[in-house]
Design an enzyme around this catalytic site. Sequence first.
Site, PDB file in Angstrom:
ATOM      1  N   HIS A  68     -53.901  72.625   8.573  1.00  0.00           N
ATOM      2  CA  HIS A  68     -52.884  72.990   9.575  1.00  0.00           C
ATOM      3  C   HIS A  68     -51.553  73.331   8.903  1.00  0.00           C
ATOM      4  O   HIS A  68     -50.966  74.390   9.171  1.00  0.00           O
ATOM      5  CB  HIS A  68     -52.698  71.824  10.556  1.00  0.00           C
ATOM      6  CG  HIS A  68     -51.658  72.060  11.600  1.00  0.00           C
ATOM      7  ND1 HIS A  68     -51.955  72.437  12.887  1.00  0.00           N
ATOM      8  CD2 HIS A  68     -50.303  71.992  11.556  1.00  0.00           C
ATOM      9  CE1 HIS A  68     -50.849  72.577  13.590  1.00  0.00           C
ATOM     10  NE2 HIS A  68     -49.823  72.314  12.793  1.00  0.00           N
ATOM     11  N   GLU A  69     -51.083  72.437   8.044  1.00  0.00           N
ATOM     12  CA  GLU A  69     -49.794  72.685   7.387  1.00  0.00           C
ATOM     13  C   GLU A  69     -49.865  73.909   6.480  1.00  0.00           C
ATOM     14  O   GLU A  69     -48.903  74.677   6.377  1.00  0.00           O
ATOM     15  CB  GLU A  69     -49.365  71.453   6.600  1.00  0.00           C
ATOM     16  CG  GLU A  69     -49.182  70.188   7.435  1.00  0.00           C
ATOM     17  CD  GLU A  69     -48.213  70.355   8.587  1.00  0.00           C
ATOM     18  OE1 GLU A  69     -47.337  71.244   8.529  1.00  0.00           O
ATOM     19  OE2 GLU A  69     -48.324  69.592   9.566  1.00  0.00           O
ATOM     20  N   HIS A 110     -49.154  77.141   8.313  1.00  0.00           N
ATOM     21  CA  HIS A 110     -47.741  77.535   8.368  1.00  0.00           C
ATOM     22  C   HIS A 110     -47.328  78.188   7.055  1.00  0.00           C
ATOM     23  O   HIS A 110     -46.623  79.202   7.038  1.00  0.00           O
ATOM     24  CB  HIS A 110     -46.859  76.313   8.622  1.00  0.00           C
ATOM     25  CG  HIS A 110     -46.981  75.733   9.986  1.00  0.00           C
ATOM     26  ND1 HIS A 110     -46.706  76.454  11.131  1.00  0.00           N
ATOM     27  CD2 HIS A 110     -47.342  74.496  10.406  1.00  0.00           C
ATOM     28  CE1 HIS A 110     -46.891  75.682  12.189  1.00  0.00           C
ATOM     29  NE2 HIS A 110     -47.275  74.491  11.782  1.00  0.00           N
ATOM     30  N   HIS A 152     -48.434  81.755   6.630  1.00  0.00           N
ATOM     31  CA  HIS A 152     -47.610  82.646   7.450  1.00  0.00           C
ATOM     32  C   HIS A 152     -46.336  83.025   6.691  1.00  0.00           C
ATOM     33  O   HIS A 152     -45.921  84.188   6.668  1.00  0.00           O
ATOM     34  CB  HIS A 152     -47.263  81.947   8.769  1.00  0.00           C
ATOM     35  CG  HIS A 152     -46.804  82.870   9.839  1.00  0.00           C
ATOM     36  ND1 HIS A 152     -46.363  82.426  11.066  1.00  0.00           N
ATOM     37  CD2 HIS A 152     -46.706  84.220   9.892  1.00  0.00           C
ATOM     38  CE1 HIS A 152     -46.019  83.457  11.813  1.00  0.00           C
ATOM     39  NE2 HIS A 152     -46.211  84.556  11.123  1.00  0.00           N
TER      40      HIS A 152
END
Length: 765
Positions: A582-583, A586, A589
């Site tokens: 999940h991290e 980011h 991105h």
Amino acid sequence: MQPSFARRMASRTLWRQRSFLSTLSRSTTNQNYVCNDCLRKSRRIGARYLHQGVTPTPSIDHRPISHPAAVNSTSIDKHDDALLRSIFDSPDAYKSFSSRTPKPHTGLFQNRFLTTPNGFIIFANSCLKKARRVVDRVSRATSQEDHIRIIKDLDRLSDLLCRVLDLSDFIRNTHPDQNFVIAADQAFQSVYEYMNVLNTTTDLYTSLKSAMFNPVVVGHWDEVSKSVGRTLLADFEKSGINLPDRSKQRFVSLSSDIARLGRDFVNAASTANPYITFKKDQLNGMQPWTINSLSRITNSGIVYLPVRGPVAHHALQTVKDDEVRYKIWKEQQTASKQQINFLENLLKKRAELARLVGRESHSAVTLADKMARSPEAVTTFLHSMLSHTRPLADKELTALRAQKSKLHNIQNPTVYAFEKDFYLHQVVEQEKRLLGDPDISSYFSLGTVMQGLSRLFTNLYGIRLVPRETAPGEIWNDDVRRLDVISDTEGHIAVVYCDLFQRDGKNPNPAHFTVRCSRAIDEEEIIEERLEEGGSDGMATARNQEGVLYQLPTIALICDFSTPPGSSTPLLGFNEVTTLFHEMGHAIHSIIGRTRFHEVAGTRCPTDFAEFPSILMEHFARAPEVLGLFARHYKTDAPLPQGLLQKRVKIGKLMEHSETYQQVLLALLDQELHSEKALDKKFDSTEVYRRLERAYGLLPLKEGEEGGSWQGYFTHLFGYGGLYYSYMLDKAIADKVWKEVFVGDPISRDAGERYKEEVLRWGGE
């Protein structure tokens, strides 16, 4: 409302978003409402904190997950790939790697200013000096040439402020040395105050407006420049630029108050009572060594049990005495009066600021430029989700009622809110016995997971993670690992600092911080930097294929992974693997969203879109084809059996819909607290929380129980104020993209390139 001139500073926790116009504008399962990231954090099934030794891997005769080779494999790639695993799995291997070549001393993140705490003040003053020159140039813009470059100038102004704000905010929340923390906070405050003044500087707004309404000037801009211009103009107007002077002063004052109260609210989150006392025999059911390990056991046999944290959670799961569990739960629901005061003052000042700029509520201000557009649209969406999810959640809760009925031999029992963890623990343990206790952490050493992420990115995007030695002074703790992100076609494109290991005093919450965003640096600015005393700050830059110099995205990932007793290799539970994916969603991105403008780089996008790439990465974490890239036993190198994975996933989904339902309630609470009601003289955040709990709670309160004040711990109310629905909205988007693009071949280069070209590379554009 947050101040808003540099558009949006993404410091994930991503829940810390502000904007220069949005800068210049961004728990645990024993609580009623928790965010999904915090849920994962708390679900280390007691063992990581409370049990001694490591659960042996069960012998299961299942077909292993296939392991396809990574693409574009060269001898250098293979070396980097093996090194990546070793430096995260073995402290000795990292020590040997990091000491190979002596390096000169540098500052944090190789920023030449940050060799000492006082360097933060010097760095801030240097950036402010440059910022004032840009402000003067924009304010005095008269010629056509001046107006054509105004978007570039304002973007540079935003970047100059965020260089200090983003980096300082990270250090003041992370650095173990209080001297650095204090200096970083001072630097942050000085730039933040200047930013608040810029929010209401009419000359900047007038110059931008003149450029935006000049067809000849606009004709020289591409679509991205026009979009950035429209956003900046809207942010100025949202920040009260047209207010009378006295109101502008009030705007600046309220903005500063909100920032101070928000930080106090986040930092002071605690229960009214930190400990609750019991006799040792009242805790029957807990692991004896857990009780004995508590540091505050008196000679009289009285145990001082911490109200929050893994020990308290373990007590709620295992203590047989209902009254003991109820007392612990009750204390957990009760925030301190100081904490409630911080929250309610924060909410009232946000509501006052919204009224000052002509909006009915903080939520209305925040949502105006987001995908949802209005509080009404968000509320409609959330109630729709409640209606859809409630029957599914109720069905899951039948397992808790069945367990209570079985244990106490009673028909159709009521399970109360304080009993949830106890009976859920019984259900989970029962499932583990039936499935053979599918512990799969032995297949997920931290090194293999990092290796897997690099291999996945190589397959999808043609980029890989390469370990890089750090210089003395570059990192804030010796546990931090630096990775350079290397593209097959563009070379060095980003820097990632991984602070992933557990240590005393460290904030345990997983987080992604964008310490610095991507941005194109034109030749005129390069010359100007050379003329400055000492030159640039020294952080990473590189030229792209066209020869344009870019400052590279600089990212910090924070997790809190532990190492089993008697081992030097950190092993991750499956929830922790998902959290790291999940991290890293980011991070990817930020890495691929290398735009020309700081304003729209990487995660600087509407907040209700920012979680989409990270939630999509959770799908990759569960895909057998992706796990086949790396999931191997840390000792034997045997691949993860599919059957074992399926069993673990089944346990992980036992309360999936209940968790989603709780997230929706959390988002509704966020909307209610940031509505116009915050200005009512009788406004009571505790009553708002209790009313929602009574109306929509999945499990009833104990008879005679009036409810708690848990909203005092909901620290995301500061960073996500009015935007907590984003997770649910982005989950819906991520689910759809996964099904339409990646299902069938989730490591396909074609699918990866499509997603990269249509979504990631644009950042917030």
